[in-house]
Enzyme design. Structure first.
Site: not given
Length: 783
Positions: A345-346, A348, A350-352, A666, A709
């Site tokens: 994921g991008p 910031g 919350g992955k860690t 798209s 989107k």
């Protein structure tokens, strides 16, 4: 009746016990009963009788007698200070003092709110001072029970090292506000002096401890040297200790045999040998590694895991469910073997911290290894012991730090591993992250198989594009999308604001951030997928407010309104497009996905005299340029050539924000609708937005990023959105408030697109011919 006092501040409402000499209980009782006033008058200097008027100050304390007790050489009197009194015409008869008294009322010139603030401030400083001393529990209890400023100041002055002159200054100051400010100044000076004394004492204590430690070490060294000289053949206790520790360890038998061979080598070495320290460091490392799991059966509580995840993370419901499902499988398998998750994921998002929450939910140790920029294979596998300064790899170092065979190990930024001449660390991770191989992971330094199968691996990455396919194949991928504005609002409300206030020493009584202010910060002062930038902006508000609290504490709480952001945070850093009320022919509204969320974009088309060429501007990528050419070819195949002469005109397609690169398929139906609007002269409603890839046969194909989107369309004021039919299944991820306000229309072919955008009904044939205006009109739907 005048009672001399020295080095004592008696303030109104204070309770105190005075000792009066040369008088008995009955005599004092009679004088009180006869209505004689009793005043405590401070002496300038401690002096024995005879006394005269020059020995005393002018202002004293008028007392009320509660209880009289006989003691040796006088009486003990429990008194309450009634008010201040001015004494004149002092007379001393050899045993007692008398004088004329004028009552002075205490000037209460501050309201109850200010009194409470000053009371709490003095208590806080006094509690801090008392905490540095011993046996003060009873004092602290009494201190916190005071709710009167005069009582509190009189009590605290008894334990402060201030002069009798300074104490008298408190009595002669009639204004309560001024008296309190003087006392606070005394208290702060006393606190600083005490801090200096403590630091000096610690310095001398540290120096003394250092001298003592050096002496003790020298004595131990002397005894060791004597022992070595007396019994060279008795062996080294450390050598014996290694053998004992290895034999008593929980190592597997084959590992234990190999380590005992190293112990044999170590015992044959002389301390001066080059290999002595190398083998000793190796044995220390091997013995510090965990080799067996706890005997207790680990119980994974799904309910507790869900509670921990919900408490520490807002939103991310899909991600949390995947983790819960993974833990449920671990519970059913019973063997508790390790798992490998990849959170993508991008920045910031919350992955860690999700890895830390997993460790908390499983009640396991947590260790983290940052792999960003690692380019040396030895960082993973370690160095061979033949090299000078060899060290184990970071995987086994983390196992040593964890102290258990089943920690939760977070491998951060696994997509940022680099390849260099010293090896490929990503390839070294293949063994670590393969459940079929990591039970015999071999570190070059350890040179023995080590079992990593019980470790719960959580890896993180911003993108899977840079992760080698063999490594990616070994991990279960969980995608974490960017946060929506609503999710960011709740995260800030429930987590970030509280954390920021704690970091800056503020409380909810100091600062209040309005909900609209928070929403404006998210919309206009951040441009990110996660919440790190939002946390920084909230920190800025906290710093500005901290300054205001110090300078204008009486104005608390400081309420941050949306209009205050320009002064506190400066200019806006993000700008979002807004839907137009009406687009001219050739202009339509498309939808785009970015790493920091969705956006609307305008597709603009115009025709100019030419030779049938097409010009594309707006920094479009190859895929988007191909989509534009497909849209033009499709339009030519669907509309009669004699209606619009493409041979005599050039088509120019532009997508604004020319400095921003744009790519992807798209925008296909948006490009087609723009060209169709241009050649028919029919404008497309500015409140309609669309997304979808288009094929050469006119089929609308599915796209990605639908959630972001549609959120962008909702934010921009769009009322109707066209999406591919195959993307209907993705609508369950779209927030309910977005679906409630948007009319979402699935489209399957470009005929559906033309019907919804231009109100044209086009038959599904390869080409149509419009002989006259009547033929053309029959394809328009009735209004």
């Amino acid at each position: 009746m005048i009672i001399p006092i020295y080095d004592l501040a008696l303030l109104p409402n204070m309770h105190y016990v005075l000792k009066i000499k040369n008088i008995n209980k009955e005599e004092l009782h009679d004088r009180v009963e006869n209505g004689e006033k009793i005043v405590a008058l401070p002496m300038k200097n401690k002096k024995l009788p005879p006394l005269n008027a020059q020995d005393f100050y002018k202002i004293g304390a008028l007392l009320h007698v509660d209880e009289i007790k006989n003691v040796s050489d006088g009486v003990s009197v429990s008194i309450v200070v009634v008010n201040f009194a001015q004494v004149s015409n002092l007379e001393y008869d050899g045993s007692h003092l008398t004088g004329e008294v004028k009552i002075i009322e205490d000037n209460i010139d501050i309201d109850s709110t200010e009194q409470n603030e000053m009371l709490n401030y003095i208590k806080n400083i006094s509690n801090d001072l008392a905490s540095r001393m011993t046996n003060v529990d009873e004092v602290l209890k009494m201190l916190n029970e005071f709710n009167d400023l005069n009582k509190l100041m009189g009590f605290v002055t008894q334990g402060m090292n201030i002069s009798s002159t300074e104490k008298y200054k408190l009595m002669e100051t009639i204004s309560l506000k001024e008296r309190t400010l003087i006392f606070i100044d005394y208290l702060l000076r006393f606190k600083e002096a005490l801090q200096v004394q403590i630091e000096l004492a610690e310095h001398f204590s540290e120096k003394a401890n250092k001298n003592y430690r050096e002496a003790a070490l020298r004595e131990q060294l002397r005894i060791i040297q004597e022992e070595l000289n007396e019994n060279q053949t008795s062996g080294d206790k450390k050598k014996k200790d290694y053998r004992t520790r290895v034999e008593e360890s929980a190592m597997p038998d084959d590992i234990k045999s190999a380590v005992l061979e190293e112990v044999d080598k170590f015992e044959s070495q002389q301390p001066s040998s080059a290999d002595y320290n190398v083998i000793r460091n190796y044995l220390d490392f091997v013995l510090d590694l965990p080799w067996s799991a706890d005997d207790e059966d680990e119980n994974i509580s799904i309910t507790e895991a869900r509670r921990v995840l919900n408490e520490n993370h807002y939103g991310l419901n899909k991600v949390k469910e995947r983790i819960i499902q993974h833990l449920a499988v671990m519970q059913l398998r019973k063997n508790k073997k390790g798992s490998i998750l990849l959170l993508v994921g991008p920045p910031g998002t919350g992955k860690t911290s999700l890895g830390k929450s997993i460790a908390e939910a499983l009640n396991r140790e947590y260790v983290r290894i940052s792999l960003g920029g690692v380019r040396d294979e030895a960082q993973i596998r370690g160095h061979r012991r033949t090299y000078v300064g060899a060290l184990p790899g970071r995987i086994l170092k983390a196992m040593k730090d964890a102290g258990t065979v089943n920690p939760v190990m977070v491998l951060d930024e696994v997509d940022k591993l680099m390849v260099a001449y010293s090896g490929d660390p990503a390839s070294a991770l293949l063994e670590v992250l393969d459940p079929e191989q990591n039970n015999t992971f071999t570190d070059n330094y350890l040179d023995l198989p080590y079992d990593l199968s019980n470790v719960f691996f959580v890896t993180t990455a911003n993108s899977i594009e840079n992760i080698p396919a063999p490594l990616l194949d070994r991990m279960e991928v969980i995608h974490i999308s960017s946060y929506t504005a609503t999710e960011k609002f709740h995260i800030a409300k429930e987590h970030l604001i509280r954390k920021s206030l704690d970091e800056h020493g503020l409380t909810k009584e100091d600062i209040q951030i309005e909900d609209e202010t928070l929403k404006k910060i998210i919309a206009e002062y951040t441009m990110e997928a996660g919440v790190r930038g939002l946390k920084k902006q909230i920190d800025t508000l906290s710093r500005v407010t901290a300054e205001k609290v110090i300078e204008n504490a009486d104005e608390r709480p400081f309420i941050i309104k949306p209009d205050d952001l320009a002064d506190m945070l400066g200019s806006k850093i993000s700008r979002h497009e807004i839907a137009q009320e009406q687009n001219p022919p050739g202009v339509v509204t498309g939808l785009a996905w970015t790493p920091v969320g969705g956006e609307i974009l305008f597709i603009e088309a115009t025709d100019i005299p030419g030779k049938g060429g097409i010009t594309l501007t707006g920094k479009l990528g190859d895929v988007m340029q191909e989509s534009a050419k497909i849209a033009l070819s499709l339009l030519k195949s669907r509309l009669p050539v004699n209606a619009v002469s493409f041979k005599d005109k050039d088509i120019h397609i532009h997508v604004p924000s020319g400095a921003v690169p744009k790519d992807g398929p798209s925008a296909g139906i948006a490009l087609f609708s723009s060209l169709a609007s241009l050649v028919t002269g029919i404008p497309v409603n500015g409140k309609i937005a669309m997304t979808g890839e288009v094929s050469l046969r006119g089929v609308v194909m599915p796209i990605g990023g639908l959630k972001e989107k549609l959120i962008a369309a909702h934010r921009a004021g769009i009322t109707k959105a066209l999406i591919p039919v195959d993307n209907e299944i993705d609508l369950k991820e779209v927030p309910d408030e977005v679906k409630a306000d948007l009319e979402i229309t699935p489209v399957e072919t470009i005929e559906d697109v033309l019907r919804e955008t231009l109100n044209i009904r086009l038959p599904k044939i390869d080409a149509v011919s419009w002989a006259n205006q009547d033929d053309k009109n029959k394809y328009f739907l009735p209004k």
